[in-house]
Design a protein around this motif. Structure first.
Motif, mmCIF file in Angstrom:
data_model
loop_
_atom_site.group_PDB
_atom_site.id
_atom_site.type_symbol
_atom_site.label_atom_id
_atom_site.label_comp_id
_atom_site.label_asym_id
_atom_site.label_seq_id
_atom_site.Cartn_x
_atom_site.Cartn_y
_atom_site.Cartn_z
ATOM 1 N N SER A 1 -17.966 -19.764 35.785
ATOM 2 C CA SER A 1 -19.302 -20.157 36.227
ATOM 3 C C SER A 1 -20.378 -19.344 35.511
ATOM 4 C CB SER A 1 -19.447 -19.976 37.737
ATOM 5 O OG SER A 1 -19.359 -18.619 38.092
ATOM 6 N N LEU A 2 -21.542 -19.991 35.352
ATOM 7 C CA LEU A 2 -22.769 -19.355 34.877
ATOM 8 C C LEU A 2 -23.822 -19.550 35.955
ATOM 9 C CD1 LEU A 2 -22.934 -20.578 31.156
ATOM 10 C CD2 LEU A 2 -22.270 -18.318 31.963
ATOM 11 N N THR A 3 -24.419 -18.451 36.419
ATOM 12 C CA THR A 3 -25.383 -18.512 37.513
ATOM 13 C C THR A 3 -26.689 -17.884 37.055
ATOM 14 O OG1 THR A 3 -23.581 -18.288 39.102
ATOM 15 C CG2 THR A 3 -25.810 -17.985 39.933
ATOM 16 N N LEU A 4 -27.789 -18.602 37.255
ATOM 17 C CA LEU A 4 -29.127 -18.113 36.927
ATOM 18 C C LEU A 4 -29.844 -17.746 38.218
ATOM 19 C CD1 LEU A 4 -31.171 -17.644 34.615
ATOM 20 C CD2 LEU A 4 -32.053 -19.948 35.073
ATOM 21 N N TRP A 5 -30.333 -16.506 38.295
ATOM 22 C CA TRP A 5 -30.964 -15.982 39.504
ATOM 23 C C TRP A 5 -32.440 -15.717 39.265
ATOM 24 C CZ3 TRP A 5 -28.354 -15.469 44.091
ATOM 25 C CH2 TRP A 5 -26.963 -15.499 44.037
ATOM 26 N N ASP A 6 -33.234 -15.913 40.310
ATOM 27 C CA ASP A 6 -34.624 -15.470 40.324
ATOM 28 C C ASP A 6 -34.653 -14.058 40.912
ATOM 29 O OD1 ASP A 6 -37.395 -15.234 41.981
ATOM 30 O OD2 ASP A 6 -37.674 -16.472 40.202
ATOM 31 N N VAL A 7 -35.118 -13.099 40.122
ATOM 32 C CA VAL A 7 -35.010 -11.690 40.516
ATOM 33 C C VAL A 7 -35.919 -11.372 41.692
ATOM 34 C CG1 VAL A 7 -35.343 -9.320 39.732
ATOM 35 C CG2 VAL A 7 -34.334 -11.015 38.198
ATOM 36 N N LYS A 8 -37.148 -11.865 41.665
ATOM 37 C CA LYS A 8 -38.111 -11.472 42.699
ATOM 38 C C LYS A 8 -37.736 -12.051 44.060
ATOM 39 C CE LYS A 8 -42.300 -11.216 41.400
ATOM 40 N NZ LYS A 8 -43.688 -11.552 40.951
ATOM 41 N N SER A 9 -37.359 -13.305 44.116
ATOM 42 C CA SER A 9 -37.020 -13.920 45.396
ATOM 43 C C SER A 9 -35.554 -13.740 45.773
ATOM 44 C CB SER A 9 -37.356 -15.414 45.356
ATOM 45 O OG SER A 9 -36.567 -16.085 44.383
ATOM 46 N N GLY A 10 -34.707 -13.462 44.794
ATOM 47 C CA GLY A 10 -33.283 -13.315 45.071
ATOM 48 C C GLY A 10 -32.568 -14.623 45.319
ATOM 49 N N LYS A 11 -33.156 -15.750 44.883
ATOM 50 C CA LYS A 11 -32.558 -17.060 45.105
ATOM 51 C C LYS A 11 -31.858 -17.549 43.842
ATOM 52 C CE LYS A 11 -35.989 -18.500 48.551
ATOM 53 N NZ LYS A 11 -37.009 -19.517 48.898
ATOM 54 N N ARG A 12 -30.830 -18.325 44.043
ATOM 55 C CA ARG A 12 -30.099 -18.904 42.928
ATOM 56 C C ARG A 12 -30.833 -20.136 42.416
ATOM 57 N NH1 ARG A 12 -24.262 -21.412 44.021
ATOM 58 N NH2 ARG A 12 -25.595 -23.164 44.614
ATOM 59 N N ILE A 13 -31.063 -20.181 41.096
ATOM 60 C CA ILE A 13 -31.769 -21.314 40.495
ATOM 61 C C ILE A 13 -30.799 -22.410 40.107
ATOM 62 C CG2 ILE A 13 -33.261 -22.008 38.594
ATOM 63 C CD1 ILE A 13 -34.417 -19.223 38.567
ATOM 64 N N SER A 14 -29.741 -22.041 39.394
ATOM 65 C CA SER A 14 -28.769 -23.041 38.963
ATOM 66 C C SER A 14 -27.408 -22.388 38.816
ATOM 67 C CB SER A 14 -29.193 -23.691 37.632
ATOM 68 O OG SER A 14 -29.234 -22.714 36.605
ATOM 69 N N ARG A 15 -26.381 -23.226 38.894
ATOM 70 C CA ARG A 15 -25.000 -22.764 38.728
ATOM 71 C C ARG A 15 -24.223 -23.845 37.991
ATOM 72 N NH1 ARG A 15 -19.819 -22.569 41.301
ATOM 73 N NH2 ARG A 15 -18.890 -20.486 41.164
ATOM 74 N N ILE A 16 -23.602 -23.443 36.851
ATOM 75 C CA ILE A 16 -22.875 -24.367 35.990
ATOM 76 C C ILE A 16 -21.458 -23.839 35.830
ATOM 77 C CG2 ILE A 16 -22.745 -25.402 33.696
ATOM 78 C CD1 ILE A 16 -25.776 -25.083 33.528
ATOM 79 N N VAL A 17 -20.487 -24.716 35.964
ATOM 80 C CA VAL A 17 -19.078 -24.364 35.801
ATOM 81 C C VAL A 17 -18.595 -24.910 34.465
ATOM 82 C CG1 VAL A 17 -16.758 -24.555 36.749
ATOM 83 C CG2 VAL A 17 -18.715 -24.384 38.293
ATOM 84 N N LEU A 18 -18.080 -24.032 33.605
ATOM 85 C CA LEU A 18 -17.594 -24.416 32.289
ATOM 86 C C LEU A 18 -16.099 -24.734 32.343
ATOM 87 C CD1 LEU A 18 -19.409 -21.652 30.197
ATOM 88 C CD2 LEU A 18 -20.220 -23.948 30.745
ATOM 89 N N GLN A 19 -15.586 -25.164 31.204
ATOM 90 C CA GLN A 19 -14.164 -25.459 31.130
ATOM 91 C C GLN A 19 -13.329 -24.215 30.839
ATOM 92 O OE1 GLN A 19 -13.644 -28.558 28.239
ATOM 93 N NE2 GLN A 19 -14.687 -30.112 29.480
ATOM 94 N N GLN A 20 -13.963 -23.167 30.295
ATOM 95 C CA GLN A 20 -13.269 -21.938 29.975
ATOM 96 C C GLN A 20 -14.056 -20.763 30.571
ATOM 97 O OE1 GLN A 20 -10.343 -21.754 28.507
ATOM 98 N NE2 GLN A 20 -10.188 -23.920 27.948
ATOM 99 N N THR A 21 -13.367 -19.647 30.752
ATOM 100 C CA THR A 21 -14.006 -18.456 31.321
ATOM 101 C C THR A 21 -14.938 -17.826 30.300
ATOM 102 O OG1 THR A 21 -12.087 -18.023 32.713
ATOM 103 C CG2 THR A 21 -13.604 -16.193 32.326
ATOM 104 N N PRO A 22 -16.229 -17.671 30.590
ATOM 105 C CA PRO A 22 -17.144 -17.041 29.639
ATOM 106 C C PRO A 22 -16.999 -15.508 29.676
ATOM 107 C CG PRO A 22 -18.328 -17.739 31.596
ATOM 108 C CD PRO A 22 -16.913 -18.186 31.777
ATOM 109 N N LEU A 23 -16.613 -14.950 28.526
ATOM 110 C CA LEU A 23 -16.521 -13.498 28.435
ATOM 111 C C LEU A 23 -17.885 -12.856 28.319
ATOM 112 C CD1 LEU A 23 -13.492 -13.134 26.001
ATOM 113 C CD2 LEU A 23 -13.492 -13.056 28.496
ATOM 114 N N GLN A 24 -18.838 -13.569 27.741
ATOM 115 C CA GLN A 24 -20.188 -13.050 27.557
ATOM 116 C C GLN A 24 -21.161 -14.205 27.526
ATOM 117 O OE1 GLN A 24 -21.226 -11.148 23.769
ATOM 118 N NE2 GLN A 24 -21.950 -9.371 24.895
ATOM 119 N N ALA A 25 -22.334 -14.005 28.101
ATOM 120 C CA ALA A 25 -23.380 -15.025 28.123
ATOM 121 C C ALA A 25 -24.718 -14.359 27.885
ATOM 122 C CB ALA A 25 -23.386 -15.784 29.443
#
Length: 556
Positions: A95-119
């Motif tokens: 999974s790749l998750t994008l967070w809003d730092v100030k509010s602490g809320k999750r913006i989006s979450r994407i699941v890939l076909q392979q495990t991401p070692l780095q993003a």
């Protein structure tokens, strides 16, 4: 610490462990652009719930904790956005998750076909929409965080020249093709992607057109494990399997690299595709320096640049040792930092200050800082350091309001001139000039107060400890002459003061115990004699009318 009182000959690199951060089991870390906030990916000990903790690096306290209920795997990497308002987190559950730092809320979450070692987020946009992910067993991909669309990048020159290569005959058990993980990174403004493949080549790719513009072969043709640009975009660092860290100098203009590559390719149209890519690559990157440990030949872990690009740091990948090597850009080894007997898994250099944060295998982040020695003679030009005390003779007019020996000069400043207190000047310590007033530098930290229940429990436990010590003390069971237990001889008293503190008595010696026993025996005899004397005096007084005082008067 003020910069003028730092000795410039000491070197601007960390030397000792100043502090450590511990919050669960940390796996990877990343600073924001100013170094005021530190994001650390952790695994809560005892479970598989992955979360991300943001530290206020000035106060060394936890500013915010980001936790995703859908994420149940360890975190593999964290990345800040350009202005620090967002954080991209990749996890082992693909999974790749994008967070809003100030509010602490999750913006989006994407699941890939392979495990991401780095993003890594695209560094050119203030509102992140694209990211570069390096999966475990496939080519690097460009991910659209808004739509979830993915684009696989080319990882070999043969794909650019003859199209996709046919799949090999030997496949993995799950049907996928065997693939060696590759490293990739954006350049400074995100116009190009630099990919290091398993053949020992550096490819320069236009990710919008998915086209390879240049190829730079690496000596030894070893697999590239890490790639990172310096903050100013002038140098590229690579870490290969041949245990050598290489630095390449970027010859392309920073803001117009795509056009420069097109011009170079047009001038070499008479060559074939492979030769043209190599010729263009020789004019894009040139080898600047190589770093290695020629004695131990150790593998390197998480190499990176300092904030100003003057220093190169790399952690030893050997198990059971926490060694960090620091070189200057000229190639000289200046320092080897030795920490606890724990392997290094991640490193991060502070963007502004000479501070390195290393993460050990057990999940503790160690803060390496400089061991400053203050130069007090730099405070004033007439300040002089004394080896020993000297007698000072005060001048007669030294503390006068208007000294006669010195003329007080009036201020040359124009009082009518307006002073600008609104404009924010650019920080000279930062190596790049891309500053924005919208940048997020600090987060409010909620203070945690002490729970009184814990204090009461502490007092109760201490009182229980005192009672157990009193009951088990051999002195408390010592009996007096009358058969009573001598509580005064106990080394601990179970008396609590008003402040809740327990009084502790010193254990008496054997001689003191003997004197105490004699003292307890004497009052019984003296009390009997005093009673008999008082009775005789009363009888005598009643008999002759004078008593004791009468005898004294008669003697006179």
């Amino acid at each position: 610490m003020n910069a003028p009182i730092i000795d410039p000959l000491q070197g601007d690199f960390p030397e000792v462990i100043e502090e450590y951060l511990e919050h669960g089991v940390m796996k990877c870390i990343a600073f924001n652009r100013h170094g005021t906030l530190l994001a650390g990916a952790i695994i809560i000990s005892g479970c598989n719930d992955g979360s991300c903790v943001i530290w206020d690096f000035e106060t060394r306290g936890v500013a915010k904790e980001l936790r995703d209920a859908e994420c149940s795997a360890p975190i593999t990497s964290v990345c800040w956005s350009k202005y620090g308002h967002h954080i991209l987190v990749s996890a082992a559950d693909k999974s790749l998750t994008l967070w809003d730092v100030k509010s602490g809320k999750r913006i989006s979450r994407i699941v890939l076909q392979q495990t991401p070692l780095q993003a890594r987020l695209h560094p050119g946009s203030s509102t992140p929409s694209l990211c570069l992910a390096c999966p475990l067993s496939c080519a690097p991909i460009i991910v659209d965080l808004n739509t979830g669309d993915t684009t696989s990048l080319k990882v070999s020159v043969s794909e650019a020249c003859t199209g996709p290569t046919p799949p090999p005959r030997n496949k993995c058990s799950d049907g996928t093709q065997p693939f060696t993980p590759t490293a990739a990174c954006f350049n400074k403004y995100g116009n190009l992607v630099y990919v290091g493949n398993s053949k020992g080549e550096i490819l320069i790719i236009d990710h919008k057109e998915n086209e390879i513009h240049a190829m730079i072969p690496i000596s030894g043709c070893s697999v590239v494990k890490n790639m990172v640009f310096s903050r100013n975009g002038q140098y590229l660092l690579t870490n290969s399997n041949d245990r050598i860290i290489r630095i390449y100098e970027n010859l392309l203009p920073l803001k117009d690299e795509v056009r420069a590559l097109d011009d170079l390719s047009g001038n070499l149209s008479d060559l074939d595709d492979v030769e043209k890519l190599k010729a263009v690559g020789s004019k894009c990157l040139i080898l600047f320096r190589e770093f290695q440990d020629s004695i131990t030949k150790v593998h390197w872990k998480a190499p990176c640049f300092s904030g100003d690009g003057e220093w190169v740091v790399g952690g030893s990948a050997s198990k059971g040792e926490h060694k960090i090597y620091i070189w200057d850009r000229a190639g000289h080894l200046v320092k080897i930092l030795e920490g606890p007997k724990e392997a290094v898994i991640d490193l991060a250099w502070h963007p502004v200050h000479p501070i390195v944060v290393s993460v050990s295998l057990i999940g503790v982040a160690y803060i390496w800082a400089k061991d400053y020695t203050e130069n007090w003679s730099a405070f004033a030009p007439d300040f002089k350091e004394l080896e020993e005390n000297e007698e000072y003779i005060e001048r007669e007019d030294e503390f006068d309001l208007i000294p006669e020996t010195e003329k007080v000069k009036g201020s040359d400043a124009n009082e009518d001139e307006e002073v600008d207190i609104v404009t924010v000047e650019k920080d000279a310590d930062l190596s790049d000039s891309d500053m924005s007033q919208e940048e997020l530098c600090f987060l409010p930290v909620t203070p945690t107060r002490d729970v009184p229940e814990q204090q009461d429990k502490g007092l109760e436990s201490s009182s229980k400890l005192v009672e157990s010590n009193n009951s088990a003390s051999p002195l408390s069971e010592e009996a007096g002459p009358n058969g009573h237990v001598n509580n005064a001889a106990s080394p601990l008293e179970d008396d609590a003061t008003k402040g809740g503190r327990l009084k502790r008595k010193r254990k008496p010696s054997e001689k003191g115990l003997e004197l105490q026993a004699d003292k307890n025996k004497k009052p019984s005899k003296s009390s009997k004699s005093s009673k008999s004397k008082s009775k005789s005096l009363v009888d005598h007084d009643n008999g002759n009318g004078n008593g004791l005082y009468g005898d004294d008067m008669s003697d006179e």
